[in-house]
Design a protein around this motif. Sequence first.
Motif, PDB file in Angstrom:
ATOM      1  N   GLU A  94      12.528  -9.869  11.930  1.00 52.27           N
ATOM      2  CA  GLU A  94      13.639 -10.511  11.230  1.00 52.27           C
ATOM      3  C   GLU A  94      13.962 -11.834  11.906  1.00 52.27           C
ATOM      4  OE1 GLU A  94      17.072  -8.119  10.643  1.00 52.27           O
ATOM      5  OE2 GLU A  94      15.914  -6.346  10.194  1.00 52.27           O
ATOM      6  N   GLU A  95      13.270 -12.884  11.481  1.00 46.07           N
ATOM      7  CA  GLU A  95      13.532 -14.196  12.044  1.00 46.07           C
ATOM      8  C   GLU A  95      14.786 -14.769  11.413  1.00 46.07           C
ATOM      9  OE1 GLU A  95      10.290 -16.866  11.979  1.00 46.07           O
ATOM     10  OE2 GLU A  95       8.867 -15.353  12.632  1.00 46.07           O
ATOM     11  N   GLY A  96      15.608 -15.397  12.207  1.00 52.39           N
ATOM     12  CA  GLY A  96      16.801 -16.041  11.701  1.00 52.39           C
ATOM     13  C   GLY A  96      18.010 -15.152  11.589  1.00 52.39           C
ATOM     14  N   SER A  97      17.870 -13.850  11.742  1.00 47.36           N
ATOM     15  CA  SER A  97      19.054 -12.998  11.612  1.00 47.36           C
ATOM     16  C   SER A  97      19.992 -13.196  12.789  1.00 47.36           C
ATOM     17  CB  SER A  97      18.658 -11.533  11.469  1.00 47.36           C
ATOM     18  OG  SER A  97      18.119 -11.044  12.679  1.00 47.36           O
ATOM     19  N   ASN A  98      19.429 -13.546  13.950  1.00 44.94           N
ATOM     20  CA  ASN A  98      20.299 -13.835  15.091  1.00 44.94           C
ATOM     21  C   ASN A  98      21.151 -15.066  14.834  1.00 44.94           C
ATOM     22  OD1 ASN A  98      19.601 -11.679  16.663  1.00 44.94           O
ATOM     23  ND2 ASN A  98      18.078 -12.785  17.871  1.00 44.94           N
ATOM     24  N   ALA A  99      20.601 -16.040  14.129  1.00 43.74           N
ATOM     25  CA  ALA A  99      21.360 -17.243  13.809  1.00 43.74           C
ATOM     26  C   ALA A  99      22.523 -16.921  12.883  1.00 43.74           C
ATOM     27  CB  ALA A  99      20.452 -18.291  13.176  1.00 43.74           C
ATOM     28  N   TRP A 100      22.287 -16.081  11.895  1.00 41.79           N
ATOM     29  CA  TRP A 100      23.374 -15.698  10.984  1.00 41.79           C
ATOM     30  C   TRP A 100      24.422 -14.861  11.695  1.00 41.79           C
ATOM     31  CZ3 TRP A 100      24.644 -18.070   6.872  1.00 41.79           C
ATOM     32  CH2 TRP A 100      23.683 -18.725   6.112  1.00 41.79           C
ATOM     33  N   LYS A 101      23.980 -13.992  12.598  1.00 35.67           N
ATOM     34  CA  LYS A 101      24.946 -13.192  13.362  1.00 35.67           C
ATOM     35  C   LYS A 101      25.772 -14.080  14.274  1.00 35.67           C
ATOM     36  CE  LYS A 101      22.268  -8.951  13.220  1.00 35.67           C
ATOM     37  NZ  LYS A 101      21.495  -7.970  13.965  1.00 35.67           N
ATOM     38  N   GLU A 102      25.140 -15.071  14.841  1.00 32.29           N
ATOM     39  CA  GLU A 102      25.866 -16.026  15.696  1.00 32.29           C
ATOM     40  C   GLU A 102      26.860 -16.834  14.868  1.00 32.29           C
ATOM     41  OE1 GLU A 102      27.021 -17.686  19.181  1.00 32.29           O
ATOM     42  OE2 GLU A 102      25.524 -16.104  18.966  1.00 32.29           O
ATOM     43  N   PHE A 103      26.451 -17.247  13.676  1.00 31.31           N
ATOM     44  CA  PHE A 103      27.350 -17.962  12.773  1.00 31.31           C
ATOM     45  C   PHE A 103      28.539 -17.083  12.394  1.00 31.31           C
ATOM     46  CE2 PHE A 103      28.615 -18.876   8.357  1.00 31.31           C
ATOM     47  CZ  PHE A 103      29.093 -20.166   8.539  1.00 31.31           C
ATOM     48  N   ALA A 104      28.270 -15.816  12.074  1.00 33.88           N
ATOM     49  CA  ALA A 104      29.334 -14.891  11.681  1.00 33.88           C
ATOM     50  C   ALA A 104      30.314 -14.674  12.825  1.00 33.88           C
ATOM     51  CB  ALA A 104      28.737 -13.557  11.231  1.00 33.88           C
ATOM     52  N   SER A 105      29.802 -14.532  14.043  1.00 37.00           N
ATOM     53  CA  SER A 105      30.716 -14.326  15.163  1.00 37.00           C
ATOM     54  C   SER A 105      31.486 -15.602  15.479  1.00 37.00           C
ATOM     55  CB  SER A 105      29.951 -13.838  16.395  1.00 37.00           C
ATOM     56  OG  SER A 105      29.078 -14.841  16.861  1.00 37.00           O
ATOM     57  N   GLY A 106      30.901 -16.758  15.206  1.00 36.37           N
ATOM     58  CA  GLY A 106      31.607 -18.021  15.412  1.00 36.37           C
ATOM     59  C   GLY A 106      32.689 -18.268  14.378  1.00 36.37           C
ATOM     60  N   MET A 107      32.509 -17.743  13.195  1.00 36.13           N
ATOM     61  CA  MET A 107      33.497 -17.925  12.124  1.00 36.13           C
ATOM     62  C   MET A 107      34.626 -16.902  12.183  1.00 36.13           C
ATOM     63  SD  MET A 107      32.704 -20.569  10.391  1.00 36.13           S
ATOM     64  CE  MET A 107      33.708 -20.355   8.956  1.00 36.13           C
ATOM     65  N   GLN A 108      34.490 -15.940  13.030  1.00 32.76           N
ATOM     66  CA  GLN A 108      35.491 -14.879  13.130  1.00 32.76           C
ATOM     67  C   GLN A 108      36.828 -15.472  13.583  1.00 32.76           C
ATOM     68  OE1 GLN A 108      34.214 -11.750  15.712  1.00 32.76           O
ATOM     69  NE2 GLN A 108      35.311 -10.208  14.575  1.00 32.76           N
ATOM     70  N   GLY A 109      37.854 -15.259  12.803  1.00 27.10           N
ATOM     71  CA  GLY A 109      39.194 -15.732  13.118  1.00 27.10           C
ATOM     72  C   GLY A 109      39.442 -17.193  12.792  1.00 27.10           C
TER      73      GLY A 109
END
Length: 145
Positions: free
Chosen positions: A94-109
């Motif tokens: 799963e290439e790129g899923s870490n990038a989306w997870k990082e984006f999601a954690s950065g957008m939190q709050g």
Amino acid sequence: MASESTAADGSNTAAINRPKNVPNFSHVPWPVRPRDGINYDFVATLYLIGSALALSFYLLETKILAPLLVENDVDATTTTGESDSTTGTEENGEEGSNAWKEFASGMQGMYFIFAPFVPCLLWSFVVRYFWLKETKKISLDKKDN
């Protein structure tokens, strides 16, 4: 009041010196008293945009990014899914899923930044109501003359 001055004989000079075509907001409570020279349509519009951003970021986090945040929490608690930290790709392909997870954690709050716009929007609607009420009264007085 601080904005009104008094003459030597104690009379109120603000009422004497104020022209007829300038709104008089002295009857409005001070927290919602409009000020001369401010367009409250513009103020309310900007607060509406800020409130819409707060709502958008909230919905983005709760509806779209929530599955990524849940998967991120599950991956952190389990030790079976190892990842290569140098390339950012997981062993299961799963290439790129870490990038989306990082984006999601950065957008939190993120919506907390724009949350103060919501009560300010309500305040601006109240001030705008008094502003429109007084300016309408002045425009009707101008038509009568």
